[in-house]
Design a protein around this motif. Structure first.
Motif, PDB file in Angstrom:
ATOM      1  N   ARG A  85       0.999  -1.186   0.133  1.00  0.00           N
ATOM      2  CA  ARG A  85       0.085   0.093   0.016  1.00  0.00           C
ATOM      3  C   ARG A  85       0.853   1.410   0.171  1.00  0.00           C
ATOM      4  O   ARG A  85       0.730   2.228  -0.686  1.00  0.00           O
ATOM      5  CB  ARG A  85      -0.842   0.103   1.269  1.00  0.00           C
ATOM      6  N   LEU A  86       2.044   1.408   0.803  1.00  0.00           N
ATOM      7  CA  LEU A  86       2.852   2.467   1.000  1.00  0.00           C
ATOM      8  C   LEU A  86       3.450   2.602  -0.505  1.00  0.00           C
ATOM      9  O   LEU A  86       3.538   3.825  -1.094  1.00  0.00           O
ATOM     10  CB  LEU A  86       3.787   2.126   1.899  1.00  0.00           C
ATOM     11  N   VAL A  87       3.928   1.687  -1.168  1.00  0.00           N
ATOM     12  CA  VAL A  87       4.499   1.654  -2.346  1.00  0.00           C
ATOM     13  C   VAL A  87       3.693   2.076  -3.364  1.00  0.00           C
ATOM     14  O   VAL A  87       4.063   3.017  -4.334  1.00  0.00           O
ATOM     15  CB  VAL A  87       5.321   0.535  -2.900  1.00  0.00           C
ATOM     16  N   GLN A  88       2.593   1.651  -3.336  1.00  0.00           N
ATOM     17  CA  GLN A  88       1.256   2.221  -4.370  1.00  0.00           C
ATOM     18  C   GLN A  88       1.247   3.644  -4.292  1.00  0.00           C
ATOM     19  O   GLN A  88       0.912   4.266  -5.120  1.00  0.00           O
ATOM     20  CB  GLN A  88       0.161   1.406  -3.864  1.00  0.00           C
ATOM     21  N   GLU A  89       1.053   4.058  -2.922  1.00  0.00           N
ATOM     22  CA  GLU A  89       0.926   5.551  -2.643  1.00  0.00           C
ATOM     23  C   GLU A  89       1.882   6.471  -3.280  1.00  0.00           C
ATOM     24  O   GLU A  89       1.907   7.505  -3.933  1.00  0.00           O
ATOM     25  CB  GLU A  89       0.703   5.748  -1.442  1.00  0.00           C
ATOM     26  N   LEU A  90       3.356   5.885  -3.087  1.00  0.00           N
ATOM     27  CA  LEU A  90       4.392   6.665  -3.642  1.00  0.00           C
ATOM     28  C   LEU A  90       4.480   6.822  -5.062  1.00  0.00           C
ATOM     29  O   LEU A  90       4.883   7.738  -5.755  1.00  0.00           O
ATOM     30  CB  LEU A  90       5.708   6.001  -2.887  1.00  0.00           C
ATOM     31  N   CYS A  91       4.094   5.516  -5.889  1.00  0.00           N
ATOM     32  CA  CYS A  91       4.065   5.581  -7.138  1.00  0.00           C
ATOM     33  C   CYS A  91       2.962   6.323  -7.773  1.00  0.00           C
ATOM     34  O   CYS A  91       3.169   6.756  -8.660  1.00  0.00           O
ATOM     35  CB  CYS A  91       3.964   4.004  -7.692  1.00  0.00           C
ATOM     36  N   ALA A  92       1.915   6.471  -7.109  1.00  0.00           N
ATOM     37  CA  ALA A  92       0.905   7.471  -7.485  1.00  0.00           C
ATOM     38  C   ALA A  92       1.284   8.806  -7.381  1.00  0.00           C
ATOM     39  O   ALA A  92       1.147   9.616  -8.352  1.00  0.00           O
ATOM     40  CB  ALA A  92      -0.531   7.213  -6.615  1.00  0.00           C
ATOM     41  N   LYS A  93       1.975   9.228  -6.386  1.00  0.00           N
ATOM     42  CA  LYS A  93       2.666  10.602  -6.150  1.00  0.00           C
ATOM     43  C   LYS A  93       3.665  10.683  -7.156  1.00  0.00           C
ATOM     44  O   LYS A  93       3.782  11.955  -7.862  1.00  0.00           O
ATOM     45  CB  LYS A  93       3.363  10.737  -4.821  1.00  0.00           C
ATOM     46  N   LEU A  94       4.627   9.784  -7.552  1.00  0.00           N
ATOM     47  CA  LEU A  94       5.324   9.970  -8.584  1.00  0.00           C
ATOM     48  C   LEU A  94       4.745  10.096  -9.993  1.00  0.00           C
ATOM     49  O   LEU A  94       5.453  11.036 -10.846  1.00  0.00           O
ATOM     50  CB  LEU A  94       6.625   8.646  -8.537  1.00  0.00           C
ATOM     51  N   ALA A  95       3.845   9.457 -10.070  1.00  0.00           N
ATOM     52  CA  ALA A  95       3.100   9.520 -11.448  1.00  0.00           C
ATOM     53  C   ALA A  95       2.498  11.000 -11.589  1.00  0.00           C
ATOM     54  O   ALA A  95       2.657  11.564 -12.703  1.00  0.00           O
ATOM     55  CB  ALA A  95       1.828   8.494 -11.735  1.00  0.00           C
ATOM     56  N   SER A  96       2.019  11.636 -10.476  1.00  0.00           N
ATOM     57  CA  SER A  96       1.564  13.066 -10.552  1.00  0.00           C
ATOM     58  C   SER A  96       2.516  13.916 -11.019  1.00  0.00           C
ATOM     59  O   SER A  96       2.380  15.045 -11.512  1.00  0.00           O
ATOM     60  CB  SER A  96       0.747  13.299  -9.315  1.00  0.00           C
ATOM     61  N   TRP A  97       3.826  13.539 -10.517  1.00  0.00           N
ATOM     62  CA  TRP A  97       4.949  14.264 -11.018  1.00  0.00           C
ATOM     63  C   TRP A  97       5.743  13.841 -11.972  1.00  0.00           C
ATOM     64  O   TRP A  97       6.869  14.479 -12.431  1.00  0.00           O
ATOM     65  CB  TRP A  97       6.007  14.329  -9.631  1.00  0.00           C
ATOM     66  N   SER A  98       5.174  13.100 -13.124  1.00  0.00           N
ATOM     67  CA  SER A  98       5.637  12.582 -14.121  1.00  0.00           C
ATOM     68  C   SER A  98       7.097  11.979 -13.908  1.00  0.00           C
ATOM     69  O   SER A  98       7.924  12.316 -14.635  1.00  0.00           O
ATOM     70  CB  SER A  98       5.729  13.614 -15.222  1.00  0.00           C
ATOM     71  N   LEU A  99       7.250  11.483 -12.716  1.00  0.00           N
ATOM     72  CA  LEU A  99       8.699  10.786 -12.424  1.00  0.00           C
ATOM     73  C   LEU A  99       8.584   9.213 -12.378  1.00  0.00           C
ATOM     74  O   LEU A  99       7.173   8.859 -12.084  1.00  0.00           O
ATOM     75  CB  LEU A  99       9.171  11.535 -11.188  1.00  0.00           C
TER      76      LEU A  99
END
Lengths: 511, 229
Positions: free
Chosen positions: A263-277
């Motif tokens: 779950r934590l990794v999923q949230e971090l990846c969602a945040k990265l996606a919002s930054w296009s990273l």
């Protein structure tokens, strides 16, 4: 147009959202209370609806709460609430770049002009609610032409509420005055006047209201009428990509950790996606519960770093890679806190060369290597990796090598490897201690596999030495190639005399 | 005649593949780099299980790796950590294309032999390697005889669907009919002038092959020079 995402019972949801056993019941089916304070006098600071139905209120002691009925008591961790608020903001940012962190559990989005991208309001608010569920939240959504109205309908009404422009006063009217969070004095005054809902407050004459309650009263009336307009204070997202979760009861099994980790990794990846990273590194830190009663501040910490072959947003792959390596480690104490940090990088695409050999697919290979490390271990006693590409070190010391990470992406044929069919040495690791009997200076008998073997022929001695400038690392040896008479025939071995230690060893056999 | 045609039509309607001719898939090989062995065997077959046994097997394996790494990524499951990177590098193995797995180096739940088999299984399932070599030379025959035949059959069955050559290196062959190729070697060191061991004379017997007929064993003798000759 503004949308408010309101997480009801936010402290309780923040404590529960990542816990698998209560995920199914997070819709207020299980009474949950959060307690805080010194161990001798813990008081209830937050409850969910099921707990309130049992008669439990904030301010009760823990014992009083438990006396009301079966209830799940959890300690309040502010870190979990901060992490939950960050997750809620990341979820909101997937729909709008302008997001305000209004209060814990409350975020407001500016969706001006987003209808052309997201579609009609009825469609995208449902998508928001579903996406929030992926983050572990159950929430109310309010949509209105001004942010305050959107917030109050989300707080006062359950589910999804969409208010058209001009209908604010009508839709706000049934809500209780408490939803505006007035001061206790104003609330008491309004209650004494018999004003208990926003409709009654809106209907009061403005001038006498101002005379009696001041500007605050007028402000409340404007809110009740849905007449306020303000600009959002956009939340500037922090550039750190880090999430942590502290367990109320330390966990001992990896399955619970795997769920939280994913779950934590999923949230971090969602945040990265919002930054296009994308994630180029994943760092995991586990803090353990100290079992030593004497030093309560002692902490065992486990840290590990994973580097995927390419920056990736595949949360499932990252979590799986971490879990496979964790599976091979034995922990001596329960896990109290998990912190995950990712290093952002620009996403990269690799184009394979037309004439290069077919290689294992990068992400599949990373998983395969992690599984193999789970079987054979990561590294031996000297710290040399057990899985990877061998590399001969530029040293004259025999058997000098290291094992590098195996990466087809970085392996390039340099054209310097011409196959030569020759007989090679098969090494014994560790080398075998032996006893050698000499005739003159020639080996005559060699003790191998508990028996003395006759030397049919010997080639040597071949002397070599190195690192003479460093006494602790210096080595010197005298090598012999000996053909020994064995039951299966004549076999060629390499033995050597360690001039520094003074013993004989069998290094390997030519096979 | 019409009754036969009618019967055939009925059978084909129920079992479409009943009268389909089975086409043997075309075999591909990886050369060992030793001409005498390649001449009699055609090389190590891909999508099949092979065995290299006896004395001199390590040299043949390294020669095979040096050939295979020219065009493929290879994996070596080293049952007892006996691989010598320096010898292999001198023999022309591109070590950057070799995945080396050293079993038995850490305290794990599985003993080294089971680590080797499990690792080989993982590698075959993952795919992407042209050659997977499993070195079981340091394990006794007594231990390897306890490996059930179903294990060998499963490996042979799984590798048939992969474009991978699976090679087991042992003291004696154990896979029996599951192996598409089995070579037994007998090496004898040759002492050259100046009391130097410059050659290893190897007698190779192909004891099992599916490619070349007749099926009786085929012998060949060759020599390998030392790396310092």
């Amino acid at each position: 147009m503004f949308t408010c995402l309101y997480v009801f019972d936010f402290p309780a949801q923040a404590a529960l959202r990542l816990e698998p056993e209560l995920v199914r019941e997070r819709q207020n089916q299980v009474p949950v209370v959060l307690v805080d304070g010194p161990a001798s006098l813990m008081r209830v600071v937050a409850t969910n609806r099921a707990a309130r139905d049992l008669g439990i209120e904030a301010g009760m002691t823990k014992l009083q709460a438990e006396a009301c009925g079966p209830v799940e008591v959890k300690k309040r961790w502010t870190e979990n609430e901060e992490a939950a608020q960050s997750a809620l903001l990341d979820c909101a940012r997937e729909f709008s770049p302008i997001v305000e962190s209004t209060a814990p559990g409350t975020v407001i989005l500016d969706l001006q002009g987003m209808e052309r991208l997201l579609g009609p309001a009825e469609r995208f608010v449902k998508a928001m609610a579903l996406r929030a569920q992926d983050f572990g939240f159950a929430l109310n959504v309010g949509v209105a032409a001004n942010p305050d109205t959107a917030m109050y309908v989300a707080r006062g009404l359950g589910g999804i509420t969409i208010i058209s422009a001009g209908e604010e006063a009508k839709r706000l009217a049934p809500l209780p005055v408490e939803v505006l969070s007035p001061s206790p004095e104003i609330l008491e005054t309004l209650d004494s006047w018999g004003v208990r809902n926003l409709g009654a407050l809106a209907a009061l004459p403005s001038v006498p209201l101002t005379e009696r309650l001041g500007q605050e009263g007028l402000r409340l009336q404007h809110l009740a009428r849905g007449e306020t307009q303000r600009t959002l204070v956009p939340h500037e997202p922090a550039e750190d990509f880090i999430r942590s979760f502290e367990f109320d009861d330390p966990i001992e099994n990896l399955e619970s950790l795997a769920f939280i980790l994913s779950r934590l990794v999923q949230e971090l990846c969602a945040k990265l996606a919002s930054w296009s990273l994308a994630a180029s590194e994943l760092r995991l830190k586990l803090e353990f519960e100290s079992r030593q009663m004497q030093t309560g501040t002692d902490k065992e910490i486990y840290e590990h770093l994973w580097k995927p072959p390419l920056p990736t947003l595949d949360a499932k792959f990252l979590a799986h890679m971490a879990y496979l390596d964790l599976n091979a480690v034995t922990f001596s104490a329960p896990i109290k806190k998990v912190t995950v940090k990712v290093l952002p990088a620009k996403p990269r695409a690799i184009q394979s060369e037309l004439f290069s050999p077919a290689s294992p697919e990068a992400e599949q290979l990373a998983i395969t290597l992690a599984r193999i490390r789970g079987v054979v271990g990561s590294s031996d006693d000297s710290g040399t990796s057990c899985v990877g590409a061998p590399q001969v070190l530029d040293s004259h010391r025999p058997d000098s090598f290291t094992v590098q990470p195996f990466s087809p992406l970085s392996a390039k044929a340099d054209g310097q490897h011409s196959p030569v069919a020759a007989f090679v040495l098969r090494r014994f690791r560790p080398v075998l201690e032996t006893t050698v009997e000499l005739t003159g200076h020639q080996p005559h008998l060699v003790r191998l596999w508990k028996k003395y073997r006759r030397v049919r022929a010997a080639s040597g001695p071949w002397s070599s030495s190195g690192h003479w400038w460093n006494r602790s690392l210096a080595w010197a040896r005298e090598e012999w190639d000996v053909a020994l008479r064995m039951p299966s025939g004549t076999v060629l071995y390499r033995i050597y005399l360690d001039r520094k230690q003074g013993g004989w060893y069998v290094e390997g056999m030519f096979d | 005649m019409s009754a036969v045609s009618s019967l055939r039509a009925q059978i084909e309607a129920r079992l479409p593949a009943a009268f389909a001719a089975y086409k043997r898939p075309e075999r591909h090989f990886i050369l060992t780099g030793i001409p005498q062995i390649d001449l009699v065997t055609g090389g190590i077959p891909i999508s099949a299980l092979s065995e290299i046994c006896g004395s001199g097997k390590t040299s043949v394996l390294v020669s095979l790796l040096s050939q295979a790494c020219q065009e493929h990524y290879c994996a070596l499951v080293d049952g007892r950590d006996s691989f010598d990177p320096a010898s292999a590098g001198t023999a022309g193995v591109d070590l950057s294309r070799l995945l080396w797995i050293r079993c038995g180096k850490t305290r794990q739940d599985l003993p080294p032999l089971e680590q080797a088999f499990k690792t080989a299984d993982i590698l075959i399932q993952s795919g992407g390697f042209g050659l997977i070599a499993v070195d079981l030379s340091e394990f006794s025959d007594r231990l390897l005889n306890k490996v059930p035949l179903t294990t060998w059959f499963r490996f042979a069955h799984v590798v048939e669907r992969q474009r991978t050559a699976l090679v087991f290196v042992e003291q004696q062959p154990h896979a029996q009919s599951c192996a598409g190729l089995a070579i037994h070697l007998q090496a004898q060191p040759v002492i050259g002038p100046g009391n130097l061991f410059t050659q290893l004379e190897i007698k190779a017997e192909v004891i099992r092959t599916r490619e070349k007929k007749p099926v009786q064993s085929i012998m060949t003798i060759f020599s390998l020079r030392s790396q310092w000759a």
